[in-house]
Design a protein around this motif. Structure first.
Motif, mmCIF file in Angstrom:
data_model
loop_
_atom_site.group_PDB
_atom_site.id
_atom_site.type_symbol
_atom_site.label_atom_id
_atom_site.label_comp_id
_atom_site.label_asym_id
_atom_site.label_seq_id
_atom_site.Cartn_x
_atom_site.Cartn_y
_atom_site.Cartn_z
ATOM 1 N N ALA A 84 0.852 -1.195 0.000
ATOM 2 C CA ALA A 84 0.000 0.000 0.000
ATOM 3 C C ALA A 84 0.885 1.241 0.000
ATOM 4 O O ALA A 84 1.175 1.820 1.054
ATOM 5 N N LEU A 85 1.301 1.675 -1.197
ATOM 6 C CA LEU A 85 2.243 2.792 -1.311
ATOM 7 C C LEU A 85 1.583 4.069 -1.815
ATOM 8 O O LEU A 85 2.277 5.033 -2.132
ATOM 9 N N GLY A 86 0.258 4.084 -1.891
ATOM 10 C CA GLY A 86 -0.433 5.299 -2.299
ATOM 11 C C GLY A 86 -1.186 5.146 -3.608
ATOM 12 O O GLY A 86 -0.996 4.185 -4.359
ATOM 13 N N LEU A 87 -2.050 6.139 -3.883
ATOM 14 C CA LEU A 87 -2.892 6.102 -5.087
ATOM 15 C C LEU A 87 -2.042 6.129 -6.354
ATOM 16 O O LEU A 87 -2.339 5.424 -7.324
ATOM 17 N N GLY A 88 -0.979 6.944 -6.353
ATOM 18 C CA GLY A 88 -0.122 7.006 -7.527
ATOM 19 C C GLY A 88 0.471 5.648 -7.853
ATOM 20 O O GLY A 88 0.516 5.229 -9.016
ATOM 21 N N HIS A 89 0.886 4.937 -6.830
ATOM 22 C CA HIS A 89 1.472 3.606 -7.032
ATOM 23 C C HIS A 89 0.419 2.632 -7.553
ATOM 24 O O HIS A 89 0.706 1.805 -8.424
ATOM 25 N N GLY A 104 2.227 12.484 3.214
ATOM 26 C CA GLY A 104 1.955 11.247 3.936
ATOM 27 C C GLY A 104 2.941 10.136 3.655
ATOM 28 O O GLY A 104 2.710 8.984 4.028
ATOM 29 N N GLY A 105 4.051 10.466 2.963
ATOM 30 C CA GLY A 105 5.040 9.450 2.637
ATOM 31 C C GLY A 105 4.582 8.475 1.568
ATOM 32 O O GLY A 105 5.177 7.407 1.386
ATOM 33 N N GLU A 106 3.519 8.842 0.824
ATOM 34 C CA GLU A 106 2.985 7.966 -0.205
ATOM 35 C C GLU A 106 3.311 8.508 -1.599
ATOM 36 O O GLU A 106 3.643 9.687 -1.757
ATOM 37 N N ILE A 107 3.196 7.651 -2.591
ATOM 38 C CA ILE A 107 3.385 8.065 -3.985
ATOM 39 C C ILE A 107 2.056 8.653 -4.458
ATOM 40 O O ILE A 107 1.061 7.936 -4.615
ATOM 41 N N GLN A 108 2.032 9.968 -4.624
ATOM 42 C CA GLN A 108 0.789 10.687 -4.867
ATOM 43 C C GLN A 108 0.517 10.847 -6.359
ATOM 44 O O GLN A 108 1.394 11.293 -7.116
ATOM 45 N N LEU A 109 -0.690 10.510 -6.768
ATOM 46 C CA LEU A 109 -1.092 10.716 -8.156
ATOM 47 C C LEU A 109 -1.074 12.202 -8.499
ATOM 48 O O LEU A 109 -0.689 12.596 -9.601
ATOM 49 N N THR A 110 -1.475 13.036 -7.547
ATOM 50 C CA THR A 110 -1.503 14.491 -7.755
ATOM 51 C C THR A 110 -0.143 15.012 -8.211
ATOM 52 O O THR A 110 -0.056 15.835 -9.124
ATOM 53 N N ASP A 111 0.931 14.518 -7.581
ATOM 54 C CA ASP A 111 2.278 14.997 -7.927
ATOM 55 C C ASP A 111 2.636 14.649 -9.359
ATOM 56 O O ASP A 111 3.261 15.440 -10.079
#
Length: 297
Positions: free
Chosen positions: A109-114, A227-234
């Motif tokens: 679970a590394l974020g929405l971008g991932h 949040g330390g996650e891979i963000q789709l927004t970025d």
């Protein structure tokens, strides 16, 4: 590269911890809103927008979600024998044809971008949609269809956007607007979950996107954000100023956050009231509850 959007990614790997203990055995995405699972609303919206290929990014424990879209011959036979043709048609509306649907596992679970990046090989060099089933949108013209129609004019990348109270900006990705054209805005920046004082606007991104394959290339960097996650927004923000650009669409409709218990209950009431077979009884019940509360004050 085709400009037509025919593929959609549905990130459904989350554990649904806010709905425990129900989600201990039932994936959140097939919890029922009135009498249809959350994911069915998302699928129906995608189909209305012309989506032909449905890609689910799942995780361990989502077998019931996969089974939901499968054919059920014994149940069909039972309904046919009993002459329940209406229910048979409802059942058939949940089926997905072979090759129409694919499942990809997100192992961490590394974020929405991932989660979106996990589906990259099935997307290839085509624009694609992303739909978050937690965001249920009641609209005369389905939200993604509104976006597809606008995208045909703009190209590039597009996010669904809505105004939120300033003190709620820390819960959303927020748009920094270069040009406000009414329903459409051109974006010059995107900030993930800013504090109210730092938010460039109160125009929030919600769970509908039309993206270029360049966003998937940006996700290859695996850069972590809020949040330390891979963000789709970025990854989307890196396309600002590029050849396609980034746009926000103020969609027409009402969005319910069914990732929260309060939002799920609100959606249940709203969709229940719209149903011809349920609306009158539910409206009467709600009136009686409110009347009793007022009388007790």
């Amino acid at each position: 590269m085709s400009n037509k959007v025919t593929k959609a990614i549905f990130p459904v790997a989350g554990l649904g911890t806010r709905f425990l203990p129900a989600t201990k055995s039932v994936p959140k995405e097939i919890m029922t809103l009135v009498d249809r699972p959350l994911v069915q609303y998302a699928i129906d919206e995608a189909r209305a927008a012309g989506i032909k290929e449905f890609i689910f990014v799942t995780s361990r424990g989502k077998g019931a979600l996969e089974d939901y879209f499968d054919h059920a011959p014994s149940l069909e036979d039972e309904l046919r024998k009993k002459g329940k043709d209406d229910l048979l048609e409802v059942l058939k509306s949940t089926y997905m044809d072979s090759g129409e649907i694919a499942y990809i596992r997100q192992h961490k679970a590394l974020g929405l971008g991932h989660a979106v990046w996990c589906a990259r090989r099935l997307i290839g060099d085509e624009p694609f949609a992303v739909i978050l089933p937690d965001d249920v949108i009641a609209a005369e013209t389905p939200c993604l269809q509104q976006m597809v129609e606008a995208y045909e004019q703009t190209g590039g990348n597009m996010v669904a956007a809505m105004e939120v109270p300033q003190d709620k900006t820390s819960s959303y990705g927020i748009l920094d607007v270069a040009e406000d054209m009414g329903q459409l805005v051109q974006v010059k920046g995107m900030v993930e979950k800013p504090k109210a004082a730092d938010a460039p606007s109160n125009l929030a991104v919600i769970g509908r996107y039309i993206l270029s394959p360049a966003v998937l290339e940006n996700l290859n960097d695996m850069q972590t954000g809020a949040g330390g996650e891979i963000q789709l927004t970025d990854a989307i923000a890196k396309e600002i100023g590029g050849s396609g650009g980034v746009y926000g669409l103020r969609f027409r409709g009402q969005r319910f956050d069914c990732g929260s218990k309060a939002g799920f209950l609100q959606a249940t009431v709203a969709f229940g009231l719209e149903r011809p077979d349920l609306g009158d009884d539910l409206r009467r019940f709600l009136y009686e509850v409110v009347s009793a509360e007022k009388a007790a004050e």
